[in-house]
Design a protein around this motif. Sequence first.
Motif, PDB file in Angstrom:
ATOM      1  N   ARG A  56      -0.841   1.696  15.800  1.00  0.00           N
ATOM      2  CA  ARG A  56       0.565   1.632  15.064  1.00  0.00           C
ATOM      3  C   ARG A  56       0.610   0.807  13.765  1.00  0.00           C
ATOM      4  NH1 ARG A  56       4.509   5.617  13.649  1.00  0.00           N
ATOM      5  NH2 ARG A  56       6.332   4.396  13.565  1.00  0.00           N
ATOM      6  N   ASN A  59      -2.291   1.345  11.607  1.00  0.00           N
ATOM      7  CA  ASN A  59      -2.629   3.386  10.633  1.00  0.00           C
ATOM      8  C   ASN A  59      -0.818   3.138   9.846  1.00  0.00           C
ATOM      9  OD1 ASN A  59      -5.033   3.640  11.565  1.00  0.00           O
ATOM     10  ND2 ASN A  59      -4.170   4.944  12.921  1.00  0.00           N
ATOM     11  N   TYR A  60      -0.692   3.303  10.369  1.00  0.00           N
ATOM     12  CA  TYR A  60       1.098   3.053   9.561  1.00  0.00           C
ATOM     13  C   TYR A  60       2.040   1.836   9.389  1.00  0.00           C
ATOM     14  CZ  TYR A  60       0.629   7.298  12.210  1.00  0.00           C
ATOM     15  OH  TYR A  60      -0.059   8.512  12.468  1.00  0.00           O
ATOM     16  N   ARG A  67      -0.834   4.710   0.702  1.00  0.00           N
ATOM     17  CA  ARG A  67       0.298   5.324   0.630  1.00  0.00           C
ATOM     18  C   ARG A  67      -0.791   6.845  -0.357  1.00  0.00           C
ATOM     19  NH1 ARG A  67       1.956   4.774   5.273  1.00  0.00           N
ATOM     20  NH2 ARG A  67       2.552   2.116   5.195  1.00  0.00           N
TER      21      ARG A  67
END
Length: 210
Positions: A56, A59-60, A67
């Motif tokens: 998590r 990757n995020y 982005r």
Amino acid sequence: MGRSPCCEKAHTNRGAWSKEEDQKLISYIKTHGEGRWRSLPKAAGLLRCGKSCRLRWINYLRPDLKRGNFTEEEDELIIKLHGLLGNKWSVIAARLPGRTDNEIKNYWNTCIRRKLLGRGIDPQNHGPINLFTTLETHRAVAIQTMSEGSVANVHDDEAATEKGGRESRESALELDLNLSIGLPHCSPKCSPSQANLETNKQSICRRLDY
């Protein structure tokens, strides 16, 4: 012995992460830094697996993530690196700041492969697509298929010939059996033993009368 699981999965949450969970993870890593993923969930007050927390974050949630869509420069760099490294996505991602290995792999499979094919480039070896080789391959397959069909026809002809010969032999055998069922009939005149018996009988009768 295998490595023990990083957490008790029976007591962990699964599925989508909530905003509260994301905030707890971000706050803990800002304070204590990355790493120690096996012990992080309990220390951060998360009912999550350590592996889930690591993925998590990477990757995020990490702040250096890029982005949005890939740029043309990133596309060309990915193509060049893939030609040198192959499917080593983590190594490729290390040369593209802000992009993850999983993100690059998905982008390769969905977009870049199609782009290379449109340019006439093989995505596997990054060489030109050889149409002549492709046509020759289809031609060889067609010739092999026709050859196999011809061999099958020859085998069918041989089987038919063998079957016909076997039926002829069986018919001849049946004919011989019919001819040898009974012995030929012969009259008493044709039998020497029967004629001698009659002669001896008449001779004995004359002696008795005498």
